[in-house]
Enzyme design. Structure first.
Site, PDB file in Angstrom:
ATOM      1  N   ASN A 287      29.713   7.154  -5.326  1.00  0.00           N
ATOM      2  CA  ASN A 287      28.374   7.723  -5.474  1.00  0.00           C
ATOM      3  C   ASN A 287      27.371   6.594  -5.267  1.00  0.00           C
ATOM      4  O   ASN A 287      27.303   5.677  -6.074  1.00  0.00           O
ATOM      5  CB  ASN A 287      28.229   8.337  -6.868  1.00  0.00           C
ATOM      6  CG  ASN A 287      26.846   8.893  -7.130  1.00  0.00           C
ATOM      7  OD1 ASN A 287      26.015   8.982  -6.218  1.00  0.00           O
ATOM      8  ND2 ASN A 287      26.584   9.270  -8.369  1.00  0.00           N
TER       9      ASN A 287
ATOM     10  N   ALA B 269      34.344   6.290 -12.491  1.00  0.00           N
ATOM     11  CA  ALA B 269      33.981   6.652 -13.866  1.00  0.00           C
ATOM     12  C   ALA B 269      32.608   6.080 -14.176  1.00  0.00           C
ATOM     13  O   ALA B 269      32.145   5.165 -13.501  1.00  0.00           O
ATOM     14  CB  ALA B 269      34.999   6.111 -14.862  1.00  0.00           C
ATOM     15  N   CYS B 270      31.984   6.608 -15.207  1.00  0.00           N
ATOM     16  CA  CYS B 270      30.828   5.937 -15.790  1.00  0.00           C
ATOM     17  C   CYS B 270      31.363   4.984 -16.844  1.00  0.00           C
ATOM     18  O   CYS B 270      31.957   5.417 -17.838  1.00  0.00           O
ATOM     19  CB  CYS B 270      29.866   6.937 -16.427  1.00  0.00           C
ATOM     20  SG  CYS B 270      28.496   6.125 -17.288  1.00  0.00           S
TER      21      CYS B 270
ATOM     22  N   TYR C  11      31.754   6.500 -24.188  1.00  0.00           N
ATOM     23  CA  TYR C  11      32.556   6.069 -23.044  1.00  0.00           C
ATOM     24  C   TYR C  11      34.027   5.977 -23.438  1.00  0.00           C
ATOM     25  O   TYR C  11      34.907   6.582 -22.803  1.00  0.00           O
ATOM     26  CB  TYR C  11      32.064   4.719 -22.522  1.00  0.00           C
ATOM     27  CG  TYR C  11      33.049   4.006 -21.628  1.00  0.00           C
ATOM     28  CD1 TYR C  11      33.430   4.555 -20.418  1.00  0.00           C
ATOM     29  CD2 TYR C  11      33.599   2.778 -21.998  1.00  0.00           C
ATOM     30  CE1 TYR C  11      34.357   3.905 -19.593  1.00  0.00           C
ATOM     31  CE2 TYR C  11      34.504   2.121 -21.185  1.00  0.00           C
ATOM     32  CZ  TYR C  11      34.880   2.690 -19.991  1.00  0.00           C
ATOM     33  OH  TYR C  11      35.787   2.046 -19.181  1.00  0.00           O
TER      34      TYR C  11
ATOM     35  N   LYS D 129      37.348   8.571 -22.333  1.00  0.00           N
ATOM     36  CA  LYS D 129      38.607   8.086 -21.765  1.00  0.00           C
ATOM     37  C   LYS D 129      39.797   8.462 -22.648  1.00  0.00           C
ATOM     38  O   LYS D 129      40.876   8.809 -22.158  1.00  0.00           O
ATOM     39  CB  LYS D 129      38.543   6.572 -21.585  1.00  0.00           C
ATOM     40  CG  LYS D 129      37.596   6.113 -20.475  1.00  0.00           C
ATOM     41  CD  LYS D 129      38.122   6.520 -19.115  1.00  0.00           C
ATOM     42  CE  LYS D 129      37.408   5.829 -17.984  1.00  0.00           C
ATOM     43  NZ  LYS D 129      37.997   6.151 -16.672  1.00  0.00           N
TER      44      LYS D 129
ATOM     45  N   LYS E 179      26.725  -4.758 -11.367  1.00  0.00           N
ATOM     46  CA  LYS E 179      26.974  -4.024 -12.602  1.00  0.00           C
ATOM     47  C   LYS E 179      25.923  -4.240 -13.688  1.00  0.00           C
ATOM     48  O   LYS E 179      25.981  -3.602 -14.747  1.00  0.00           O
ATOM     49  CB  LYS E 179      28.353  -4.377 -13.159  1.00  0.00           C
ATOM     50  CG  LYS E 179      29.505  -3.854 -12.315  1.00  0.00           C
ATOM     51  CD  LYS E 179      30.834  -4.102 -12.979  1.00  0.00           C
ATOM     52  CE  LYS E 179      30.979  -3.332 -14.270  1.00  0.00           C
ATOM     53  NZ  LYS E 179      32.293  -3.551 -14.911  1.00  0.00           N
TER      54      LYS E 179
ATOM     55  N   PHE F  55      26.779 -15.289 -28.049  1.00  0.00           N
ATOM     56  CA  PHE F  55      26.417 -14.797 -29.368  1.00  0.00           C
ATOM     57  C   PHE F  55      26.836 -15.769 -30.469  1.00  0.00           C
ATOM     58  O   PHE F  55      27.871 -16.419 -30.389  1.00  0.00           O
ATOM     59  CB  PHE F  55      27.064 -13.443 -29.641  1.00  0.00           C
ATOM     60  CG  PHE F  55      26.651 -12.354 -28.691  1.00  0.00           C
ATOM     61  CD1 PHE F  55      25.395 -12.361 -28.108  1.00  0.00           C
ATOM     62  CD2 PHE F  55      27.522 -11.325 -28.395  1.00  0.00           C
ATOM     63  CE1 PHE F  55      25.019 -11.355 -27.232  1.00  0.00           C
ATOM     64  CE2 PHE F  55      27.153 -10.312 -27.525  1.00  0.00           C
ATOM     65  CZ  PHE F  55      25.893 -10.329 -26.941  1.00  0.00           C
TER      66      PHE F  55
END
Length: 326
Positions: A32, A83-84, A145, A149, A183, A206
């Site tokens: 897409n 996939a998203c 998400y 799955k 991404k 972090f």
């Protein structure tokens, strides 16, 4: 024909390049190309030099499947990477249609025609669990998400005894490698750390979180080429592929967690020295972030995959041997 969904994405494009290197050209690429706020660049750049016989938009492809347009097409394997994968996406209806319903449509098509079906699952199904064997007690996703799955994994597990052909879900751990520049925030820390190092000479990671000290959070980092080979193995596209159908869910990770500091050190070996700065943990990741992942690879090995994994330091070096297209 080999069908690769998500073929212009990070893992899908690397898979197509690897198939090409093995002499495969009869590939239908499904993806897409519509613009998306989560993308930081166009995906088509990942396909520079790739060879495939045809392209179909994801929506066109789904409609063609339903209309029976593939009834007379000989398909050797379906490698379902589409996939998203945005872990911050909260639109559950979109996520379930894209990651669950679409996958069911492809699964039914594959099993009715005895086509090997290998699909992308994710380590996100484990959520905050500290155990990573693919069994129900360890599966506690922190976002929709991961949930989408897991629902498909459960669907596959429930029906697996009926299948007469290969159906394998690969639970990808923390994948890195070339061709992920599009991404945005969802790119690997290898990509983000590299950008920071080149632009400012400083890698920002972090502060201590989840019980780990600064930079000591640990992930199972797996090189994308290893996952592409794993797809080909289970799809019956390698000489050493299993001769009998394989059915089930396996972890696609190295089995060795490495610290974020180790990633930074590996990148500095490639790009030159720099500094490390620790930043506050982002509020929007609270209760939806995995501080530790480490694949239990027993099921993968029992399924016959014996290939060693690429060490982090080698994978980082090889990542930057692929000249980026911009």
């Amino acid at each position: 024909m080999i069908i690769v969904t998500g073929g212009a994405g990070f893992i899908g494009s690397n898979l197509i390049h690897q198939l090409n290197a093995a002499g495969e050209r009869e590939i239908l690429l499904v993806d897409n190309f519509a613009p998306a706020a989560t993308l930081s660049g166009p995906k088509f750049l990942n396909l520079h030099g790739a060879k495939f016989m045809d392209y179909m938009d994801k929506h066109e492809f789904r409609a063609a499947l339903k209309a029976g347009e593939f009834e007379s097409v000989k398909v050797r394997a379906i490698l379902h990477q589409g996939a998203c994968s945005n872990t911050l996406e909260d639109d559950g209806r979109y996520m379930m249609d894209n990651n669950f319903t679409y996958s069911k449509e492809l699964l039914r098509f594959a099993v009715e025609r005895l086509i090997p079906f290998v699909y992308a699952s994710t380590a996100a199904v484990y959520g905050a669990s500290l155990k990573f064997a693919p069994v129900a007690k360890n599966e506690r996703p922190l976002n929709v998400y991961g949930y989408s799955k897991l629902v498909f994994d459960d669907f596959v597990r429930r029906l697996a005894p009926q299948f007469q052909s290969t159906v394998v879900g690969l639970r990808y751990f923390n994948v890195y490698g070339p061709r992920e520049q599009h991404k945005g925030r969802m790119a690997s820390v290898i990509h983000h750390f590299t950008k920071q190092l080149k632009e400012s000479g400083t890698i920002r990671m972090f502060e201590g979180s989840g019980g780990y000290a600064n930079g000591e959070q640990r992930r199972d980092f797996v090189f994308v080429d290893d996952l592409a080979r794993m797809n080909r193995f289970f799809a019956g596209l390698l000489p050493e592929s299993p001769k009998m159908p394989v059915k089930g869910i396996v972890n696609a990770g190295t089995g060795e967690a490495r610290t974020f500091k180790a990633v930074a050190d590996a990148l500095m070996q490639v790009h030159g020295p720099g500094k490390i700065e620790y930043i506050p943990f982002p509020g929007d990741l609270k209760n939806r972030y995995q501080h530790f992942t480490e694949a239990d690879t027993a099921g993968l090995r029992e399924a016959g995959y014996a290939e060693p994994f690429t060490p982090l330091e080698e994978g980082v070096r090889r990542t930057f041997e692929v000249e980026p297209v911009s």
